[in-house]
Design an enzyme around this catalytic site. Sequence first.
Site, PDB file in Angstrom:
ATOM      1  N   CYS A  49       0.833  -1.191   0.000  1.00  0.00           N
ATOM      2  CA  CYS A  49       0.000   0.000   0.000  1.00  0.00           C
ATOM      3  C   CYS A  49       0.870   1.244   0.000  1.00  0.00           C
ATOM      4  O   CYS A  49       2.090   1.170   0.137  1.00  0.00           O
ATOM      5  CB  CYS A  49      -0.876   0.013   1.237  1.00  0.00           C
ATOM      6  SG  CYS A  49       0.101   0.033   2.729  1.00  0.00           S
TER       7      CYS A  49
ATOM      8  N   CYS B 212       2.986   1.727   3.258  1.00  0.00           N
ATOM      9  CA  CYS B 212       4.271   1.023   3.335  1.00  0.00           C
ATOM     10  C   CYS B 212       5.321   1.771   2.537  1.00  0.00           C
ATOM     11  O   CYS B 212       6.469   1.888   2.936  1.00  0.00           O
ATOM     12  CB  CYS B 212       4.161  -0.372   2.738  1.00  0.00           C
ATOM     13  SG  CYS B 212       2.741  -1.297   3.239  1.00  0.00           S
TER      14      CYS B 212
ATOM     15  N   ASP C  94       2.640 -35.513  -7.153  1.00  0.00           N
ATOM     16  CA  ASP C  94       3.726 -36.041  -6.363  1.00  0.00           C
ATOM     17  C   ASP C  94       3.220 -36.007  -4.918  1.00  0.00           C
ATOM     18  O   ASP C  94       2.293 -35.265  -4.614  1.00  0.00           O
ATOM     19  CB  ASP C  94       4.952 -35.133  -6.554  1.00  0.00           C
ATOM     20  CG  ASP C  94       6.060 -35.483  -5.596  1.00  0.00           C
ATOM     21  OD1 ASP C  94       6.338 -36.671  -5.442  1.00  0.00           O
ATOM     22  OD2 ASP C  94       6.628 -34.563  -5.004  1.00  0.00           O
TER      23      ASP C  94
ATOM     24  N   ASP D 274       7.114 -31.104  -6.915  1.00  0.00           N
ATOM     25  CA  ASP D 274       8.040 -30.087  -6.426  1.00  0.00           C
ATOM     26  C   ASP D 274       9.490 -30.548  -6.422  1.00  0.00           C
ATOM     27  O   ASP D 274      10.394 -29.741  -6.425  1.00  0.00           O
ATOM     28  CB  ASP D 274       7.663 -29.664  -5.011  1.00  0.00           C
ATOM     29  CG  ASP D 274       8.013 -30.732  -3.999  1.00  0.00           C
ATOM     30  OD1 ASP D 274       7.823 -31.919  -4.329  1.00  0.00           O
ATOM     31  OD2 ASP D 274       8.480 -30.400  -2.903  1.00  0.00           O
TER      32      ASP D 274
ATOM     33  N   ASP E  19      10.985 -34.746  -9.917  1.00  0.00           N
ATOM     34  CA  ASP E  19       9.758 -34.525 -10.679  1.00  0.00           C
ATOM     35  C   ASP E  19       9.997 -33.709 -11.941  1.00  0.00           C
ATOM     36  O   ASP E  19       9.147 -33.672 -12.828  1.00  0.00           O
ATOM     37  CB  ASP E  19       8.723 -33.776  -9.828  1.00  0.00           C
ATOM     38  CG  ASP E  19       8.278 -34.586  -8.640  1.00  0.00           C
ATOM     39  OD1 ASP E  19       8.006 -35.774  -8.832  1.00  0.00           O
ATOM     40  OD2 ASP E  19       8.213 -34.029  -7.539  1.00  0.00           O
TER      41      ASP E  19
END
Lengths: 54, 730
Positions: free
Chosen positions: B30, B33, B438, B622, B626
């Site tokens: 925002c 910040c 997985d 992940d 894989d």
Amino acid sequence: MEVLVILVPLALMLGLVGLAAFLWSLKNGQYDDLEGAGWRAIAEDEPVREKQIL
Amino acid sequence: MQATRDFSHYVRDLGSGVSHIDLAVEGVSCAGCMSKIERGLSALPDVTLARVNLTDRRVALEWKQGTLDPARLIDRLAELGYKAYPFERVQAEALETEQAGFLLRCLGVAAFGAMNVMMLSVPVWSGNVTDMIPEQRDFFHWLSALIALPAVAYSGQPFFRSALRALRARRTNMDVPISIGIVLALGMSVMETIHHAEHAYFDAALMLLTFLLAGRYLDQSMRRRTRAVAGNLAALKAETATKFVGTDEICEVPIAAVQAGDVVLLRPGERSAVDGSVIEGQSKIDQSLITGETLPVKAGPGTAVYAGALNLSGALRVRVAAASEGTLLAEIGRLLDNAVQARSRYVQLADRASRLYAPIVHAAALLTMLGWVVFGASWHDAIVAAIAVLIITCPCALGLAIPAVQTVVSGALFRSGVLLNSGDAIERLAEVDRVVFDKTGTLTLAELDVANAVDIPQAEFELAGRVALSSHHPVAAAVARASGARKPLAGMEEVAGQGVRGYVGELEVRLGRPSFCGADRLANEILCRDPEASVVAFRHGEACHVLAVRQLLRADAAAALATLTRAGIAIEILSGDREPAVKHTAQLLGIHEWRAGVTPADKIARIEDLKRQGLKVMMVGDGMNDAPALAAAHVSMSPVSATHLSQATADLVFLGNRLAPVVAAVGLSRKALRVMRQNLWLAAGYNLLAVPLAIAGLATPLVAAAAMSGSSLLVILNALRAHRGVKELS
């Protein structure tokens, strides 16, 4: 109708100035953060400038 | 051993005594910040620039050279409440930023040209039906040519280049008919102007370019943005390695600064960030992120260690290997290359449409010309009519039909926590009818958690967490994390290989192996019920508890899988883990199709097998094991906690600890594909209306302008409907 000889180039010149301004602002990084720029417009103060005064 | 942090790798020297660094910052969302960070950093002496980029969630910082340690800036941001870390701008992102800039310049030039030529065209259109003299019309046409020719030469480059590339490779794509249409429109307009004719199409060519460039730019900026977010996520993982700079001197450096041949220290409880082999030390390592196997393996001198491996017990010295070394990595790399090559055969919807479209359009133009000649018109009139057909069919709406939807949907995906690696993944995802998961790190969370926290009194659990803070062991770290403990207890003593003990008031507390706490019987009871868990016992005076620590299923896994099943998608598990563990998970989730102990090659074989059965397979995984399967599948997805290799290979990356983004992505992509098809039909329908006019020679520049902008707007408005797709599946 002779006035067209002045008016048309004038219109084109104005358009070119607009284009040049756009290209300059693009090169200057003004489109890098469109989301932040929107918020900066309504931010209370400019923090960077505040630093220079100090 | 307190290591120093060295970020000099990321600092750029701008010359004239100014240093520059870019930091990725977490949680900037925002305006508040933004000013808080900028003010907080500017307050540091010697900082000359602190500017937040809210779109990319980054801060650019400049300071007088040599006056500041960049680590100080990161600490300052931490004081302000923001986690920050320098990031390395990857080649692909820099390239995309440059392309987006070029497209925007082209768009600016095309829009300038279109507006000015339109300003000159409107007087001609109205003058043609009133009292304009031919000399004035010619003057306006010549002026239009003067603007249009250079403007098109510059802003048409993205299309001309892409069309040339396609033609050289003896293919066609959407840019070929676009380029032909634009060049012919300009060429004919110049000829007509020379012959003092009534109609010129300069405005049509420029307007077409403006619309198409807007579509291209949107597409590009969407990709640039996801790339930036992915870059931030990678940076904020803040992966560092503890490198030996002397024989016994260590320094904490960012991963990017580690080279092959360096020796790094891997402490207990740390995840390795590099590939290499052990040269000193004995330990056990958990390789679940790499092989899917949850049981720890022994490591000693000579053992290969891969990025993502978790060191469990002793400190190890690891010599960093070059990327190509190591048998497992080389094998995975080879499988990955094959799979990637096989996949590039997929033809995108847009290209399929243009392959159908271009020959039809060009045939129609040819027939128009021949038809006019047969019916006794002059060659000049026949060619003009034929070119008018090409101009009016120039695929303005068709060129926008798919990018517009992709942009809208990727924005919606972004909001549901999914990042898109490749634009055409949306089309492929929509066709999926089989999902292969997985297990480790995908159906379950990658981090360990306490499974039976509810059985333990809250106060005892918190105390156990505080005791656990004194241990480096990953299981203890999981207990500390689960209990939310922050304050370590004083006077704790670690007994190697056993646990931690100390005193709280008068009572002794112990945390560690069941035998260390005298809780063997209780531990066995828990292990009987849950054989996959690691147990850790906690004794507080006379009270004794046993905690089962394991990788938990993602909280909404069952619900997400049920939604997918209801949407007609079959689900199966392919895991490198042992059979009991996989069976247990499959039973919990009610999945009947599962395979355990599969190697990367087996995973590919299974996916190829499913593909041969005519199924469109999505792989969600992940681990490093894989990655080849992710590339082999029709479309693939990775959680953000995945290894680098898997994330780079997957088409989509999802954020957070839930599986809901996977479901949302399938829903959104199905909706998107429907809208894309509608858009193609809308574009085709427009041509059905406009082409007869052009064939009959009635397509004046005014008709062309109105028809083209009308159809483009229609397609864009329809694309905006694509952002609501989550309801699709529920």
